[in-house]
Structure formats: structure tokens, C-alpha cells
Design an enzyme around this catalytic site. Structure first.
Site, PDB file in Angstrom:
ATOM      1  N   GLY A 266      44.219 -68.375  19.422  1.00 42.17           N
ATOM      2  CA  GLY A 266      45.497 -68.861  18.895  1.00 42.17           C
ATOM      3  C   GLY A 266      45.949 -68.115  17.657  1.00 42.17           C
ATOM      4  N   ALA A 267      45.050 -67.972  16.699  1.00 43.93           N
ATOM      5  CA  ALA A 267      45.418 -67.332  15.447  1.00 43.93           C
ATOM      6  C   ALA A 267      44.170 -67.096  14.618  1.00 43.93           C
ATOM      7  CB  ALA A 267      46.385 -68.226  14.662  1.00 43.93           C
ATOM      8  N   HIS A 302      46.765 -75.253  10.427  1.00 46.23           N
ATOM      9  CA  HIS A 302      45.323 -75.029  10.540  1.00 46.23           C
ATOM     10  C   HIS A 302      44.916 -73.736   9.816  1.00 46.23           C
ATOM     11  CE1 HIS A 302      41.395 -75.266  12.719  1.00 46.23           C
ATOM     12  NE2 HIS A 302      41.456 -73.943  12.566  1.00 46.23           N
ATOM     13  N   GLU A 303      45.594 -72.657  10.141  1.00 46.81           N
ATOM     14  CA  GLU A 303      45.211 -71.368   9.529  1.00 46.81           C
ATOM     15  C   GLU A 303      45.449 -71.399   8.025  1.00 46.81           C
ATOM     16  OE1 GLU A 303      43.490 -69.807  11.548  1.00 46.81           O
ATOM     17  OE2 GLU A 303      44.299 -70.698  13.385  1.00 46.81           O
TER      18      GLU A 303
HETATM   19  N1  B3K Z   1      38.765 -68.791  13.093  1.00 42.93           N
HETATM   20  C1  B3K Z   1      39.570 -68.374  14.222  1.00 42.93           C
HETATM   21  C2  B3K Z   1      38.809 -68.311  15.488  1.00 42.93           C
HETATM   22  C3  B3K Z   1      38.026 -67.070  15.679  1.00 42.93           C
HETATM   23  C4  B3K Z   1      37.452 -66.975  17.051  1.00 42.93           C
HETATM   24  C5  B3K Z   1      36.552 -65.802  17.219  1.00 42.93           C
HETATM   25  N2  B3K Z   1      36.112 -65.634  18.583  1.00 42.93           N
HETATM   26  C6  B3K Z   1      40.757 -69.241  14.389  1.00 42.93           C
HETATM   27  C7  B3K Z   1      40.655 -70.603  13.866  1.00 42.93           C
HETATM   28  O1  B3K Z   1      39.827 -71.396  14.244  1.00 42.93           O
HETATM   29  O2  B3K Z   1      41.407 -70.918  12.995  1.00 42.93           O
HETATM   30 ZN    ZN Z   2      39.952 -72.642  12.550  1.00 44.86          ZN
END
Ligand code: B3K
Ligand code: ZN
Length: 865
Positions: A266-267, A302-303
Site C-alpha cells: 500500500g505505502a 497510517h504512514e
Molecule cells: N511498513 C510498510 C510495509 C513494508 C512491507 C515490506 N514487505 C508499510 C506499512 O505498514 O506502513
Molecule cells: Zn505500517
């Protein structure tokens, strides 16, 4: 120098040791080029433990040009190179190493490390992608200060972004341009990002609570500038919410988001430079549904929230992944609940948990939210780590209460800012901040499996005492697994539906902390035998062994003041009735109590439209399957179809009235309710209704209405089906996010020819294996959301998926591995299907050059059965 191919190896949490050396500073110069990109890095390395003299740097698929230690070029005999890394002896306790490597981002179809998407360079480094850019200690407990100089052709790549603040831009003598970025915050390499290309930018700003002005930028492919409003608004709301709710202010002067069309998930929360799948940025009402708008709001949040829970405080190692993911999902769920209908949001979150996490926790890939081992960490970005992880944080929040939870969080931020920590340190901060003992609660981190709750009750009329006997079991966690600390939110309803106990602050809901395997709780002074409303708001991720009696469900469905449990009662009642339709072959009608309760729901004018719509929806085919010992694929499909038809026919007038009443309201709740009415009405297959659906399709002014109408047509063989599908394609041919929807509609259609349709679509000019969204829109959608055809008796559905996985193994192993899990559910099906699903897994395991990703998923899915 020889390259040895390492065999897949299992990594264990118990083996964790801090590295003997760490990196304090990184200076990168990345010279972007169409053919060969040159990466020069200078690392300041410093001893931190006495454990030996060897320095190990991870590196994969790199063409090493040179290594220099404190200015001296290393000879080949002074270092060891393997296909996974580079080892050399440290010349001193503090020294500088300079490394030059060459890479070819244009050939990178795995989309991990540095790659190209639509002509633009971008990166994905979490979890272990940085090692595909240069040799490095690619582990989250190594936190360094980065500077990044990006050099490239100024015409092709006028935009050159990295983490932190832009310190300098200019021209080199050879005409190339450069940007120099400095990130003042030490970070692990997984948060590194680089983006370069000819992108458009949309700008805004945010003033923080302390009065600092932050520049906000969203970079998109040219032509998409007008689709960023919602993302920008969501970002500003998130920034404000995190200040108000958690006291967290943004820390750099600039926050950038880049939308790319080829992205594995997703991001990604890279420091100051979030990279997004364009699906979670771009939206206009003509091209995106209301659900898409909600998805954008929550992923942007979320990000952004990761900046504190993930970036400022990060994970010590990847076994701690839920430290940042469970917590950040919980935070984004709280945010979305505050921005929208909290009840609907809670229902959707629980639906997601039950659809994805419960089966995972009951199957061969079950793991605790803190896994103990892995082969490929990318396989552990699971519903368990994320969604169950968020439920665990939610339970801590319930147990501590809002105020004490905040005290615990404040202490966590204060104590661990700038560190890479463990879930244990997080729980300790919650304990210390709130002065609450959470020792038993920790078991949630180490036990896999969904706990099962059995309840018996007893009412003593004479004394007015009501006693509940509650037992918890977790078969998946093994015989000697200690009991869990489970928060039970409970209300007691009288025969008129009123709350009989005052509960916390007069809420009618009491909180009980279950800690023993069997607990008895009594309530006194009751004037009648109550109907218990258990686990209000879904206060714990557990499963009730037996559903309450039908009459109790009807009472709860009509009256429960807890809107989650009111919905839940309706779902349980519907599930019982559908199971009856499936198993009691003679029963060809829905029982009257359910039909009656459904009618009352339709007539209830007090409910918000969005809530009414979600409460009207029947449990999905997969959910019903989870309630059966052997999933009856066709029985479930037919019973559900039959139920929709019966409801549609019984309440055609009421549904039509709802349809008309909510027809022209420009609000998402009204649209969900209207389109839910259309779903039931279409179930009757009345030609006039299909005509109405066609009309809605053709005249829609927004994507929600258009796609809802088209979904009704796609499951039929009505002439309007092909007409509208073709129209849809022609209208949106140049908008790949909308074309994804076109693929998904056909992939998830239950009509008889769906498998042929899907196979044909593989050959459609717009289909490609290299774009993850497209793969998800057709292949994953089919395997995970078309049970009728995926589990076709012929095995053709399994074959379709197997072929796709084998093909994708060589293109994008992460995406290939994610497709394996539907096959891992084989134990839930009849013998014939079991054999076919296992054969499919075996064929996958025989793939030549199988990636670690696919190998781990397929071998664990096959298990020892
Ligand atoms: N931290 C990333 C996900 C990374 C996945 C790597 N295979 C997005 C998130 O959870 O915000
Ligand atoms: Zn995350």
C-alpha cells in the site's frame, strides 16, 4: 572472489545479538542512469561491543567495484564476498569505509531496492531492500545519519528526492544536476528512500501546534495533479489528530508523498518521504469509490503516524515488527473512527480481522504477533502482525483506560525516542506510565491461535443473581499454554432491551478482566433474567464456541445499545439461518425470525444510513465457510444467493422506497444504503430491476454508484452486462486504477463462465504480470474473493493460481508468495479438493529457482499432511 549460493536459512529471535560494529554516518552519492546506476557510499563505522573484529555488510545482486578502508583500497584477498554479503576485518575501533557498486534499476522487477516505475526511479527498502542498493548493515538496530546526493540528467529527472531537508542543488561540470539531502534524524536503512523523475507536485502547508510551518508536497505523474485533494486533506487531518490525541508534532520542515504505479504494497513510511501506491493517493469522485476515499484517508494517516511509532522509535529486529505495525494500525483505526462513523469503522475492522487473520491463525501459517522464526521476513507482514497486533494494543487501551494508556504512551515516547526497541520495552513503558501490572497480558505476544470462549449462565430468580461461567481455551497454543488476560466488556439487557447494569460511568457496559482459565462472575439485584451482551465493541480477538440462543440474538439485534454487538447479533442470526439452509437439505426457506428481524431493521428510522447498510449485509461466503467443519463451497453460494433473493422479494417495496429515498443524496452513507437496497432487489433477477441497474450505471455521477450498478450486472448473463463492461473499459482505458476495478469485477463474478472470463483476461492487452496492482486485481481477487470458482471441483481454479505463482516467482517473489495462502487452507475442504490443493502446492515447490519467499509459504502451507 567466488559467489556461493546460500540455502534458505531460518532466522530465530533467540539468536539475536547486537552487531559488534555500528554505522553512525552514511554519505551516499547515487548517479542515476538509464543503463548502469553508480552508488558510492562512505560509512563511518564504530565499535560497540567486544564481540570479534569482523565487519559484515549485507549486499545482494550488487556489482562491487571497490572498497576502501580509511583511504586504502582493499585487495580481493582482504575481504570475503558471498551472494548475500561482504566481510572484512576492522582496521580500528573507528574507521571509514568507502564502497562503490553498480546496479541496474531498470531490470529490477522485484520492486525491492532501487527500481523504475513508469520511467521514474523509486525505492522500497523495508524490510531488506537497502542491501540491493549498496553493501550495508541492513538491520533496524543500526541507526545512522544519512546524507544523499542524487545526480542525474536534469531533463529526465528534474525531481530528485530523498529523506530529510534539501541542503543544496546544482550542476556538475558534465551538465548533470544534483540535489543534496540531509536527514538530521538517525534511522535504520529500511527507512531510506530516493525518488527521481519528471513528476508534477501539489503543495500545501501545515502549521504545527508549536507554530512551525511545514511544507507539504505530493508528487504524482503529470496529469494527476487534480486527484490529490483528498490525500492532502487527509494528511493535514492526520497531523492535527496526532498532535491532539498523542501530543506528537511533526519534526522535519518538509513532508513529501510520492505516488507510484508499481508498488508491492500500500505505502511506505520512509522518513519525510513516504512512497505510496497510487491507489492510496489518487482520487476523484468520478474514478474512486467511497471505500477508496476511506482507504486513502487511513493509509495516509497510517504512514504519517509511523513517523513517531516506527521512525523516531523503531524496531530492534524484525521479530518486533508488531511494535510499529500493530501500534500504528491501532492508531490509524482510532483516527478513522474519529473522522467517520465509529461503529461502522469498528465493524469493518473486525470483518477484516475475521476474513484474513482468523483463518491465518487457525491454519498452517499461524504465528504469534511476535514470531519466533522466519525464512523470509517479507512473508511476515501478515494480518496477524498487523491486525491482531492492533487488537492487542486495543486491549491494552481497554484495560488501562484512555487516560492511563496515554500516560504509558507518553512515557514510551519520552523513554525510547531515537532508539530501536522491543515489544517488551513497549509494554514496560505502558506498565510504568500507567502504574498497572501487565505481566499476564504479555502472553498475547507469544501465543498463536484465536482463543475460544465457552460460556454457561445461570439465573436465580429468588435472589435476582445472575452468574456467568466463562472458560478460555486456545487449542492452537498447546496444552500448557498459560491463560491470557482478556478484557471482557459486558452489558446485560432486560426484556425491553434496556441496559440493566449501570456499567462504567453509566455506560451500561462493565469491564471484566478475565485472567483464569475458568472465571465466574455474578451480578446481583436483577429483576429478570438478562440477555448478556458479551465482548461489546469486540473487546478481545476471540471466538465464541457457541452462539447465543436464537431468541437472545433477536433481542440483541433489535435493541443492543452497543452498535457493534447489535450488528454482530444480526450476523450470527443470519449465519445460523444460512447454515440451516445448507445443512438441513429440506429447509428451503429462511426462518421467519430472521426475515422478521430484517424487516424491523429496514423500518428502523433511527439508524445512520451507513450503519444500516452494513447491518443489512449478509455474512460473506468465506465467513460462513469458517463456521463449517468441511466447507461446502456450492452449498454456501447457493444458500446465500437464495437468502438474498428471498429478502429482495419479501421486502421489494421497502427496498425500493429506500432506493428512491437515498437516490440523490450526495453522501457516502446514503450511497451505501441505496446500493445495498439495489443488491437485494437485483437478487430477484427481475428484468425491470436489471434495467434500473443499467440506468444507474449509465447515469452515475460517481464511481461508487457506477461500480455498484455494474457489480449487479456482472454476475448475470443479461445483455446489459457486456454492454456496460465494454462501456466501462472504453471510458477509463487510460486510468489504470479504474481498469483494475474492471478486472476485479470480472475476477470475482460468480457467474458460470467466470473462470473462462478470467483465463481470457490473462491475455488481455491491459494485463501484465509486472504490475502488482494488476496482478492483485485479477489473480489475487479471483483466488481470494471468488470461492465458487477458485474451488471449482475440476481443480481449474487451483491450476490457474499455480501457473500464475510459478510465473511470478521469477518476476516478483514477494507478490508470488502472497498468492500462496488460499491454497494453505486445504485442510478445510473435502478430500478431493484437498488432494488437488496439495498437488498445486507440490507443483509450486517444484518450481525451478524457487525464491525463498515462495518456498517458505508453499512448504509451510503443505505442512506434514
Ligand atoms: N511498513 C510498510 C510495509 C513494508 C512491507 C515490506 N514487505 C508499510 C506499512 O505498514 O506502513
Ligand atoms: Zn505500517
Amino acid at each position: 572472489m567466488s559467489l556461493s549460493k546460500a540455502a534458505p536459512k531460518t532466522i530465530y529471535l533467540k539468536d539475536y545479538t547486537p552487531p559488534a560494529f555500528t554505522i553512525t554516518h552514511v554519505d551516499l552519492v547515487i548517479e542515476l542512469d538509464e543503463h548502469v546506476t553508480k552508488v558510492s557510499s562512505s560509512l563511518k563505522i564504530k565499535r560497540q561491543t567486544d564481540n570479534g573484529n569482523l565487519v559484515y555488510l549485507d549486499g545482494e545482486k550488487l556489482d562491487l567495484q571497490s572498497i576502501t578502508l580509511d583511504g586504502t583500497l582493499l585487495d580481493q584477498q582482504n575481504y570475503t564476498l558471498s551472494s548475500t554479503g561482504l566481510t572484512f576485518a576492522a582496521p580500528a575501533d573507528e574507521f571509514t569505509v568507502e564502497i562503490v557498486t553498480l546496479i541496474k534499476p531498470q531490470d529490477n522487477t522485484e520492486l525491492e531496492g532501487l527500481y523504475k516505475s513508469s520511467g521514474n526511479f523509486c525505492t522500497q527498502c523495508e524490510a531488506e531492500g537497502f542491501r540491493k542498493i549498496t553493501y550495508y548493515m541492513d538491520r533496524p538496530d543500526v541507526m545512522a545519519r544519512f546524507t544523499t546526493k542524487i545526480v542525474g540528467d536534469g531533463t529526465k529527472y528534474p525531481v530528485k528526492l530523498s529523506n530529510g531537508n534539501l541542503m543544496e542543488s546544482g550542476h556538475l561540470d558534465d551538465g548533470r544536476q544534483y540535489n543534496l539531502w540531509v536527514d538530521p534524524f538517525p534511522k535504520p536503512a529500511y527507512l531510506f528512500a530516493l525518488v527521481a523523475g519528471d513528476l508534477a507536485v501539489v503543495e500545501d502547508h501545515f502549521v504545527t501546534q508549536s507554530g512551525r510551518q511545514i511544507k507539504l508536497q505530493i508528487f504524482v505523474e503529470k496529469g494527476n495533479e487534480d486527484k490529490c485533494d483528498h490525500a492532502m486533506t487527509s494528511l493535514k487531518k492526520s497531523m492535527k489528530w496526532d498532535e491532539e490525541k498523542y501530543g506528537r508534532e511533526y519534526d522535519l520542515d518538509i513532508f513529501m508523498i510520492v505516488a507510484v504505479s508499481d508498488f508491492n504494497m500500500g505505502a511506505m513510511e520512509n522518513k519525510g518521504l513516504n512512497v505510496f501506491n497510487s491507489k492510496y493517493v489518487l482520487a476523484s469522485k468520478e474514478t474512486a469509490t467511497d471505500a477508496d476515499f476511506d482507504g486513502i484517508e487511513s493509509v495516509i494517516a497510517h504512514e504519517y503516524f509511523h513517523n513517531w511509532t516506527g521512525n523516531r522509535i523503531t524496531c530492534r529486529d524484525w521479530f518486533q515488527l508488531t511494535l510499529k505495525e500493530g501500534l500504528t494500525v491501532f492508531r490509524d483505526q482510532q483516527f478513522s473512527a474519529d473522522m467517520n462513523s465509529a461503529a461502522v469503522k469498528r465493524i469493518e475492522d473486525v470483518q477484516r480481522l475475521r476474513a484474513a487473520q482468523f483463518p491465518e491463525d487457525a491454519g498452517p501459517l499461524a504465528h504469534p504477533i511476535q514470531p519466533q522464526s522466519y525464512v523470509e521476513i517479507n512473508n511476515f507482514y501478515t494480518a496477524t502482525v498487523y491486525e491482531k497486533g492492533a487488537e492487542v494494543i486495543r486491549m491494552a487501551h481497554t484495560i488501562l483506560g484512555e487516560e492511563n494508556f496515554r500516560k504509558g504512551m507518553d512515557l514510551y515516547f519520552e523513554r525510547h525516542d531515537g532508539q530501536a526497541v522491543t515489544t517488551e520495552e513497549f509494554i514496560k513503558a505502558l506498565e510504568d506510565g500507567s502504574e498497572t501490572d501487565l505481566s499476564q497480558f504479555r502472553n498475547w505476544y507469544i501465543q498463536a491461535g484465536t482463543p475460544e470462549i465457552s460460556i454457561t449462565d445461570d439465573y436465580d430468580e429468588k435472589s435476582g443473581s445472575y452468574t456467568l461461567r466463562i472458560r478460555q481455551d486456545n487449542p492452537k497454543a498447546g496444552k500448557n499454554a498459560p491463560p491470557l488476560h482478556i478484557p471482557l466488556k459486558i452489558g446485560l439487557l432486560g426484556s425491553n432491551g434496556e441496559d440493566l447494569i449501570p456499567g462504567l460511568d453509566g455506560s451500561g457496559t462493565e469491564l471484566i478482566n478475565l485472567k483464569k482459565e475458568v472465571e465466574e462472575i455474578s451480578f446481583h439485584g436483577l429483576k429478570e433474567r438478562p440477555t448478556p451482551s458479551l465482548f461489546r465493541g469486540f473487546s478481545a480477538p476471540v471466538r465464541l464456541r457457541a452462539s447465543p440462543a436464537d431468541d437472545k440474538l433477536v433481542t440483541l439485534f433489535k435493541n443492543d445499545t452497543d452498535l457493534f454487538n447489535r450488528w454482530e447479533a444480526g450476523q450470527r442470526l443470519a449465519t445460523q439461518r444460512l447454515l440451516q439452509l445448507i445443512t438441513e437439505k429440506g429447509a428451503n426457506r429462511l426462518a421467519e425470525d430472521f426475515i422478521g428481524a430484517f424487516g424491523d431493521l429496514l423500518a428502523d428510522a433511527s439508524l445512520e444510513p451507513a450503519y444500516k447498510a452494513i447491518t443489512m449485509s449478509l455474512p460473506g461466503e468465506q465467513f460462513i465457510g469458517q463456521q463449517m467443519s468441511v466447507v461446502d463451497v456450492d452449498g454456501i453460494h447457493n444458500a446465500r444467493k437464495e437468502a438474498i433473493k428471498t429478502i429482495g422479494a419479501t421486502y421489494s417495496d421497502e427496498l425500493m422506497a429506500i432506493y428512491e429515498q437515498h437516490q440523490n443524496q450526495d453522501h457516502n452513507g446514503d450511497r451505501s444504503l441505496k446500493n445495498m437496497a439495489l443488491l437485494y432487489l437485483s437478487g430477484t433477477e427481475d428484468p425491470s430491476i436489471l434495467k434500473m441497474a443499467r440506468e444507474q450505471y449509465l447515469t452515475a455521477t460517481n464511481m461508487t454508484d457506477r461500480i455498484s450498478a455494474l457489480s449487479r450486472l456482472v454476475v448475470t448473463n443479461h445483455p446489459a452486462r457486456d454492454e456496460c463492461l465494454e462501456d466501462f473499459y472504453n471510458r477509463w482505458e487510460n486510468d489504470s486504477l479504474v481498469i483494475d476495478k474492471w478486472f476485479t469485477l470480472q475476477a470475482t463474478s460468480s457467474r458460470d463462465a467466470a473462470l473462462e472470463d478470467v483465463s481470457k483476461l490473462l491475455g488481455h492487452p491491459a494485463f501484465t504480470y509486472t504490475n502488482p496492482n494488476r496482478v492483485r486485481s485479477l489473480i489475487a481477487a479471483f483466488a481470494s474473493a471468488n470461492p465458487r470458482h477458485f474451488h471449482s471441483r475440476t481443480g481449474a481454479g487451483y491450476q490457474f493460481l499455480t501457473d500464475a505463482i510459478i510465473k511470478l516467482n521469477g518476476i516478483n517473489p514477494q507478490i508470488a508468495a502472497r498468492l500462496v495462502s488460499p491454497l494453505g487452507q486445504w485442510r478445510r475442504y473435502d478430500d478431493d479438493r484437498q488432494t488437488k490443493m496439495k498437488d498445486a502446492l507440490k507443483a509450486i515447490l517444484n518450481t525451478e529457482n524457487i525464491s525463498n519467499d515462495v518456498y517458505e509459504m508453499a512448504s509451510k502451507s503443505l505442512g506434514d499432511g
